[in-house]
Motif scaffolding. Structure first.
Motif, PDB file in Angstrom:
ATOM      1  N   LEU A 149       0.814  -1.222   0.000  1.00  0.00           N
ATOM      2  CA  LEU A 149       0.000   0.000   0.000  1.00  0.00           C
ATOM      3  C   LEU A 149       0.841   1.262   0.000  1.00  0.00           C
ATOM      4  N   PHE A 150       1.761   1.409   0.952  1.00  0.00           N
ATOM      5  CA  PHE A 150       2.550   2.632   1.039  1.00  0.00           C
ATOM      6  C   PHE A 150       3.447   2.817  -0.173  1.00  0.00           C
ATOM      7  N   ALA A 151       4.016   1.719  -0.666  1.00  0.00           N
ATOM      8  CA  ALA A 151       4.873   1.816  -1.856  1.00  0.00           C
ATOM      9  C   ALA A 151       4.061   2.293  -3.052  1.00  0.00           C
ATOM     10  N   GLY A 152       2.835   1.781  -3.194  1.00  0.00           N
ATOM     11  CA  GLY A 152       1.978   2.208  -4.296  1.00  0.00           C
ATOM     12  C   GLY A 152       1.588   3.669  -4.186  1.00  0.00           C
ATOM     13  N   LEU A 153       1.206   4.106  -2.989  1.00  0.00           N
ATOM     14  CA  LEU A 153       0.854   5.510  -2.792  1.00  0.00           C
ATOM     15  C   LEU A 153       2.049   6.410  -3.112  1.00  0.00           C
ATOM     16  N   ARG A 154       3.235   5.983  -2.693  1.00  0.00           N
ATOM     17  CA  ARG A 154       4.431   6.780  -2.954  1.00  0.00           C
ATOM     18  C   ARG A 154       4.741   6.838  -4.451  1.00  0.00           C
ATOM     19  N   THR A 155       4.550   5.731  -5.148  1.00  0.00           N
ATOM     20  CA  THR A 155       4.818   5.707  -6.587  1.00  0.00           C
ATOM     21  C   THR A 155       4.025   6.785  -7.306  1.00  0.00           C
ATOM     22  N   PHE A 156       2.749   6.900  -6.965  1.00  0.00           N
ATOM     23  CA  PHE A 156       1.911   7.915  -7.607  1.00  0.00           C
ATOM     24  C   PHE A 156       2.187   9.311  -7.045  1.00  0.00           C
ATOM     25  N   ASP A 157       2.540   9.385  -5.755  1.00  0.00           N
ATOM     26  CA  ASP A 157       2.797  10.685  -5.137  1.00  0.00           C
ATOM     27  C   ASP A 157       4.053  11.338  -5.703  1.00  0.00           C
ATOM     28  N   LEU A 158       4.994  10.521  -6.178  1.00  0.00           N
ATOM     29  CA  LEU A 158       6.234  11.068  -6.744  1.00  0.00           C
ATOM     30  C   LEU A 158       6.035  11.680  -8.128  1.00  0.00           C
ATOM     31  N   ASP A 159       4.862  11.435  -8.725  1.00  0.00           N
ATOM     32  CA  ASP A 159       4.528  11.971 -10.047  1.00  0.00           C
ATOM     33  C   ASP A 159       3.348  12.924  -9.880  1.00  0.00           C
ATOM     34  N   ASP A 160       3.609  14.214  -9.950  1.00  0.00           N
ATOM     35  CA  ASP A 160       2.553  15.190  -9.669  1.00  0.00           C
ATOM     36  C   ASP A 160       1.529  15.323 -10.784  1.00  0.00           C
TER      37      ASP A 160
ATOM     38  N   ILE B 286      -6.130   9.132  -6.992  1.00  0.00           N
ATOM     39  CA  ILE B 286      -5.661   7.768  -6.761  1.00  0.00           C
ATOM     40  C   ILE B 286      -6.824   6.976  -6.166  1.00  0.00           C
ATOM     41  N   LEU B 287      -7.214   5.911  -6.848  1.00  0.00           N
ATOM     42  CA  LEU B 287      -8.302   5.052  -6.377  1.00  0.00           C
ATOM     43  C   LEU B 287      -7.703   3.757  -5.856  1.00  0.00           C
ATOM     44  N   VAL B 288      -8.093   3.371  -4.639  1.00  0.00           N
ATOM     45  CA  VAL B 288      -7.460   2.239  -3.968  1.00  0.00           C
ATOM     46  C   VAL B 288      -8.506   1.228  -3.512  1.00  0.00           C
ATOM     47  N   GLN B 289      -8.230  -0.042  -3.776  1.00  0.00           N
ATOM     48  CA  GLN B 289      -9.123  -1.122  -3.370  1.00  0.00           C
ATOM     49  C   GLN B 289      -9.212  -1.214  -1.847  1.00  0.00           C
ATOM     50  N   GLY B 290     -10.434  -1.215  -1.332  1.00  0.00           N
ATOM     51  CA  GLY B 290     -10.658  -1.452   0.082  1.00  0.00           C
ATOM     52  C   GLY B 290     -10.812  -2.936   0.364  1.00  0.00           C
ATOM     53  N   PHE B 291     -10.628  -3.333   1.621  1.00  0.00           N
ATOM     54  CA  PHE B 291     -10.798  -4.716   2.056  1.00  0.00           C
ATOM     55  C   PHE B 291     -11.676  -4.748   3.301  1.00  0.00           C
ATOM     56  N   PRO B 292     -12.313  -5.884   3.583  1.00  0.00           N
ATOM     57  CA  PRO B 292     -13.087  -6.003   4.827  1.00  0.00           C
ATOM     58  C   PRO B 292     -12.197  -5.763   6.043  1.00  0.00           C
ATOM     59  N   THR B 293     -12.758  -5.163   7.090  1.00  0.00           N
ATOM     60  CA  THR B 293     -11.973  -4.814   8.276  1.00  0.00           C
ATOM     61  C   THR B 293     -11.918  -5.974   9.269  1.00  0.00           C
ATOM     62  N   THR B 294     -11.410  -7.090   8.804  1.00  0.00           N
ATOM     63  CA  THR B 294     -11.201  -8.244   9.670  1.00  0.00           C
ATOM     64  C   THR B 294      -9.729  -8.649   9.585  1.00  0.00           C
TER      65      THR B 294
ATOM     66  N   ALA C  32      -5.885  -3.177  10.029  1.00  0.00           N
ATOM     67  CA  ALA C  32      -4.725  -2.293   9.930  1.00  0.00           C
ATOM     68  C   ALA C  32      -4.658  -1.642   8.551  1.00  0.00           C
ATOM     69  N   TYR C  33      -4.894  -2.440   7.509  1.00  0.00           N
ATOM     70  CA  TYR C  33      -4.863  -1.923   6.137  1.00  0.00           C
ATOM     71  C   TYR C  33      -5.858  -0.772   5.977  1.00  0.00           C
ATOM     72  N   MET C  34      -7.092  -0.977   6.424  1.00  0.00           N
ATOM     73  CA  MET C  34      -8.119   0.047   6.246  1.00  0.00           C
ATOM     74  C   MET C  34      -7.884   1.246   7.157  1.00  0.00           C
ATOM     75  N   ASN C  35      -7.264   1.031   8.315  1.00  0.00           N
ATOM     76  CA  ASN C  35      -6.910   2.144   9.185  1.00  0.00           C
ATOM     77  C   ASN C  35      -5.975   3.105   8.451  1.00  0.00           C
ATOM     78  N   ARG C  36      -4.936   2.571   7.779  1.00  0.00           N
ATOM     79  CA  ARG C  36      -3.988   3.411   7.050  1.00  0.00           C
ATOM     80  C   ARG C  36      -4.626   4.015   5.805  1.00  0.00           C
ATOM     81  N   LEU C  37      -5.417   3.206   5.098  1.00  0.00           N
ATOM     82  CA  LEU C  37      -6.030   3.697   3.864  1.00  0.00           C
ATOM     83  C   LEU C  37      -7.048   4.794   4.149  1.00  0.00           C
ATOM     84  N   ASN C  38      -7.827   4.648   5.209  1.00  0.00           N
ATOM     85  CA  ASN C  38      -8.795   5.682   5.559  1.00  0.00           C
ATOM     86  C   ASN C  38      -8.099   7.001   5.873  1.00  0.00           C
ATOM     87  N   LYS C  39      -6.910   6.931   6.508  1.00  0.00           N
ATOM     88  CA  LYS C  39      -6.165   8.155   6.790  1.00  0.00           C
ATOM     89  C   LYS C  39      -5.641   8.775   5.502  1.00  0.00           C
TER      90      LYS C  39
END
Length: 342
Positions: free
Chosen positions: A293-304, A309-317, A322-329
């Motif tokens: 997740l973070f690597a993908g966000l950074r890849t797009f963030d480095l190109d202005d 950026i649209l990101v796949q969500g997952f069930p919060t189980t 943890a994944y959705m906690n970071r993605l929601n932020k």
């Protein structure tokens, strides 16, 4: 100042830089941390300056062994001992009450507790041992940006601001450690991470949730409870698990801007994407997605040139919490359909 890249063979030199009061980033099994001598107030202040981080946000203290924790913590209860024996070294941070004046307020945010972690990364454990002191280690990025999972990410954000980076390759998990508060009568998760609630409860019994954001007058007990984190410059939106990607693709075709997509490999291969879309694979499941997740966000963030950026969500189980906690932020709680089609 040019930031030096240290190899694992150069750990003695990296440790010497730490002992001189300088900052050296290091890898953990989760993300790269920004290391400084936790007993050196001047060095700790440099961490806040390098990151642009508010000084009331406490720092996690990284240790090489349990004995170091006993030196600073007021008490190690049987439950805490079970957690350390089960999950250390590993991605679990434990908040404990401190002995009087054991650590400087610059480390604790002025609280009478501190967060301790024993990372499962041999190069970093060697660095801590060589330095002979515990290391503070917030994520080695500019405050608010996606956490770094590669030495290159750290270099991009902090080159010229820190003495060096210990490069031991990519991290394993990609989301930061779970933070559990063991300083009160009832254990509570303050930040979900790679160690799940069910894993914790299997060891110590019921664990509460305290995942709220504290208000401006409060001092947070753990990182990530007060300030915005993980946010790229582009607009980030969550594609909920139940949403049909055909709907997303139809919307993308109507846009005249560049769009980044973070989605599972199967989703990327299944569809024909419009020319204005660039995809980034999150792998096959929530485990790989958490790692990437973070690597993908950074890849797009480095190109202005990317507007959205649209990101796949997952069930919060399980790890999905943890994944959705970071993605929601990262997305500021924005979900595709809430604003994307307005």
């Amino acid at each position: 100042m040019e930031t030096k890249i240290f190899t694992p063979a150069e750990i003695p030199a990296a440790a010497a830089a730490i002992n001189q009061g300088n900052l050296v980033a290091f890898p953990t099994e989760t993300v790269y941390g920004l290391g400084a001598d936790a007993t050196n107030v001047a060095a700790v202040k440099k961490v806040y300056a390098a990151k642009g981080r508010p000084s009331d946000n406490p720092l996690i203290v990284h240790v090489a062994d349990q004995a170091t924790v006993r030196h600073y913590a007021k008490e190690i209860t049987p439950a805490v001992q079970k957690l350390m024996d089960t999950f250390w070294p590993g991605p679990l941070t434990i908040i404990l009450p401190l002995k009087e004046d054991a650590l400087a307020p610059q480390v604790t945010g002025g609280l009478k507790t501190a967060a301790f972690r024993n990372p499962n990364q041999e190069a970093t454990l060697d660095l801590i041992r060589a330095a002979g002191v515990p290391l503070v280690g917030p994520s080695a990025n500019t405050s608010g940006k996606p956490s770094p999972t590669l030495a290159e990410h750290v270099y991009h954000d902090l080159n010229g601001k820190i003495a060096g980076i210990l490069d031991a390759g990519p991290t394993d998990f990609g989301v930061e450690s779970t933070v559990i508060d063991m300083s009160t009568d009832h254990p509570a998760i303050l930040r979900p991470g790679a160690v799940t609630r069910s894993e914790l409860e299997a060891v110590i019994g019921p664990v509460e949730d305290q995942l709220h954001h504290v208000n401006q007058a409060e001092v947070p007990k753990a990182p990530g409870m007060k300030y915005t984190h993980y946010s790229p410059a582009a607009d980030v939106q969550i594609v909920d698990p139940e949403l049909d990607w055909e709907t997303v693709i139809a919307w993308c075709r109507q846009q005249d801007v560049k769009i980044g997509i973070l989605a599972p490999e199967m989703t990327i291969k299944r569809y024909k994407w419009p020319r204005n879309v660039v995809t980034y694979s999150l792998g096959t499941n929530v485990q790989s997605a958490s790692h990437l997740l973070f690597a993908g966000l950074r890849t797009f963030d480095l190109d202005d040139s990317f507007a959205t950026i649209l990101v796949q969500g997952f069930p919060t189980t399980g790890l999905g919490e943890a994944y959705m906690n970071r993605l929601n932020k990262a997305a500021g709680q924005h979900h595709f359909g809430d604003t994307a089609t307005n």
